[in-house]
Structure formats: C-alpha cells, structure tokens
Design a protein around this motif. Structure first.
Motif, short mmCIF file in Angstrom:
data_model
loop_
_atom_site.label_atom_id
_atom_site.label_comp_id
_atom_site.label_asym_id
_atom_site.label_seq_id
_atom_site.Cartn_x
_atom_site.Cartn_y
_atom_site.Cartn_z
N ARG A 87 -14.00 22.96 -3.75
CA ARG A 87 -13.88 22.05 -4.94
C ARG A 87 -14.78 21.65 -5.65
O ARG A 87 -14.08 21.53 -6.94
N ALA A 88 -15.80 20.88 -5.74
CA ALA A 88 -16.64 20.54 -6.63
C ALA A 88 -17.24 21.69 -7.21
O ALA A 88 -17.15 21.48 -8.71
N VAL A 89 -17.30 22.78 -7.06
CA VAL A 89 -17.89 24.03 -7.81
C VAL A 89 -16.19 24.56 -9.01
O VAL A 89 -17.14 24.37 -9.28
N ASN A 90 -15.79 24.26 -8.34
CA ASN A 90 -14.17 24.94 -8.97
C ASN A 90 -13.83 23.23 -9.99
O ASN A 90 -13.55 24.45 -10.77
N GLU A 91 -14.27 21.85 -9.88
CA GLU A 91 -13.86 21.53 -10.51
C GLU A 91 -14.42 21.62 -11.84
O GLU A 91 -14.42 21.59 -13.15
N THR A 92 -15.93 22.05 -11.17
CA THR A 92 -17.35 21.87 -12.61
C THR A 92 -17.58 22.93 -13.23
O THR A 92 -17.42 23.14 -14.98
N TYR A 93 -17.23 24.15 -12.76
CA TYR A 93 -17.22 25.23 -13.53
C TYR A 93 -16.12 26.26 -12.55
O TYR A 93 -16.48 27.88 -12.18
N PRO A 94 -15.01 26.68 -12.66
CA PRO A 94 -14.10 27.37 -12.42
C PRO A 94 -13.74 28.76 -12.88
O PRO A 94 -13.25 29.28 -12.23
N GLU A 95 -15.09 28.99 -13.70
CA GLU A 95 -14.97 30.57 -13.32
C GLU A 95 -15.79 31.44 -12.81
O GLU A 95 -15.81 32.06 -13.04
N VAL A 96 -16.60 30.38 -12.38
CA VAL A 96 -16.72 30.78 -10.99
C VAL A 96 -16.56 31.32 -9.85
O VAL A 96 -16.32 30.30 -9.47
N GLU A 97 -16.90 31.93 -9.77
CA GLU A 97 -16.11 33.24 -8.18
C GLU A 97 -17.48 32.48 -7.59
O GLU A 97 -18.26 32.90 -7.41
N ILE A 98 -16.22 32.10 -6.04
CA ILE A 98 -17.13 31.69 -4.87
C ILE A 98 -16.33 32.86 -4.21
O ILE A 98 -15.19 33.08 -3.27
N PHE A 99 -17.55 33.44 -3.26
CA PHE A 99 -17.32 34.13 -1.95
C PHE A 99 -17.75 33.63 -0.75
O PHE A 99 -19.20 33.18 -0.21
N VAL A 100 -16.56 32.92 0.21
CA VAL A 100 -17.42 32.17 1.19
C VAL A 100 -17.07 33.65 3.11
O VAL A 100 -15.73 33.84 2.51
N GLY A 101 -17.93 33.13 3.87
CA GLY A 101 -17.30 34.40 5.35
C GLY A 101 -16.41 33.14 5.59
O GLY A 101 -15.70 34.07 6.20
N LEU A 140 -22.55 25.80 2.18
CA LEU A 140 -22.07 25.13 0.50
C LEU A 140 -21.26 23.50 0.99
O LEU A 140 -19.78 23.82 1.73
N ALA A 141 -21.72 22.53 0.98
CA ALA A 141 -21.89 21.37 2.07
C ALA A 141 -20.46 20.91 1.12
O ALA A 141 -19.88 21.04 0.61
N THR A 142 -22.24 19.77 0.27
CA THR A 142 -21.19 19.29 -0.98
C THR A 142 -20.87 19.56 -2.47
O THR A 142 -20.28 19.44 -2.80
N GLY A 143 -21.60 20.75 -2.42
CA GLY A 143 -21.52 21.19 -3.85
C GLY A 143 -22.61 21.15 -4.72
O GLY A 143 -23.03 21.40 -5.28
N VAL A 144 -23.26 19.71 -4.38
CA VAL A 144 -24.25 19.18 -5.53
C VAL A 144 -25.49 20.57 -5.65
O VAL A 144 -25.23 20.13 -6.93
N SER A 145 -25.53 20.44 -4.75
CA SER A 145 -26.80 21.96 -5.31
C SER A 145 -26.82 23.06 -5.75
O SER A 145 -27.07 23.62 -6.27
N ALA A 146 -24.83 23.54 -5.21
CA ALA A 146 -25.09 24.99 -6.42
C ALA A 146 -24.35 24.38 -7.63
O ALA A 146 -24.20 25.22 -8.65
N VAL A 147 -23.40 23.36 -7.64
CA VAL A 147 -23.54 22.65 -9.28
C VAL A 147 -24.37 22.39 -9.59
O VAL A 147 -24.17 23.14 -11.05
N ALA A 148 -25.88 22.12 -9.33
CA ALA A 148 -27.22 22.36 -10.30
C ALA A 148 -27.62 23.25 -10.73
O ALA A 148 -28.00 23.48 -11.53
N SER A 149 -27.48 24.04 -9.56
CA SER A 149 -28.26 25.67 -9.89
C SER A 149 -27.78 26.14 -10.55
O SER A 149 -27.80 26.87 -11.77
N ILE A 150 -26.11 26.58 -10.33
CA ILE A 150 -25.44 27.36 -11.55
C ILE A 150 -25.16 25.95 -12.65
O ILE A 150 -25.65 27.33 -13.80
#
Length: 76
Positions: free
Chosen positions: A35-49, A1-11
């Motif tokens: 931060r990008a994912v949290n700001e756009t979709y705060p309800e999405v849980e993120i799990f990171v290694g 998860l770099a910029t979050g652009v792809s994740a935000v689009a996918s979500i």
C-alpha cells in the motif's frame, strides 16, 4: 517488503537519477508495504512471491521472516 519505507526511498533515489520504468520484485510482502509503495508511486509495478497477513508491533511481517536485514547482516 514490510513497511515500504526503504522501497519508497529507493524508488525516489532511482527517479532522481533518471530511471524511467521501475519494477519492484519481493519474495515476501505485507499489505502495508504494498500500500505504501502504491500510494507513493502508483506507476511502479510490484511483483511478490507471497503476501503475508500483516506487520506486528515491531514492523515485522507476520508470519514472515522477522527482520530479514538483521538476519542477513547479523545486526540483532
């Protein structure tokens, strides 16, 4: 998860198709992407290694892997 652009689009796509509870799982992330994912979709849980320091001028995670997609598909 770099910029979050792809994740935000996918979500966004998943939500358009009616997905309810969405969880994002990443091996490595940069704070900017989280931060990008949290700001756009705060309800999405993120799990990171692992959370690395930041993104560089090429939007690669530092120290990270470089562009994992390019490495995987041999596009660079």
């Amino acid at each position: 998860l770099a910029t979050g652009v792809s994740a935000v689009a996918s979500i966004g796509f998943l939500k358009q198709k009616g997905a309810g509870s969405i969880k994002l799982v990443c091996l490595i992330a940069a704070p900017e992407g989280i931060r990008a994912v949290n700001e756009t979709y705060p309800e999405v849980e993120i799990f990171v290694g692992a959370v690395d320091r930041c993104l560089n001028e090429h939007a690669y995670i530092v120290p990270g892997l470089g562009d994992a997609g390019d490495r995987l598909y041999g596009t660079k």
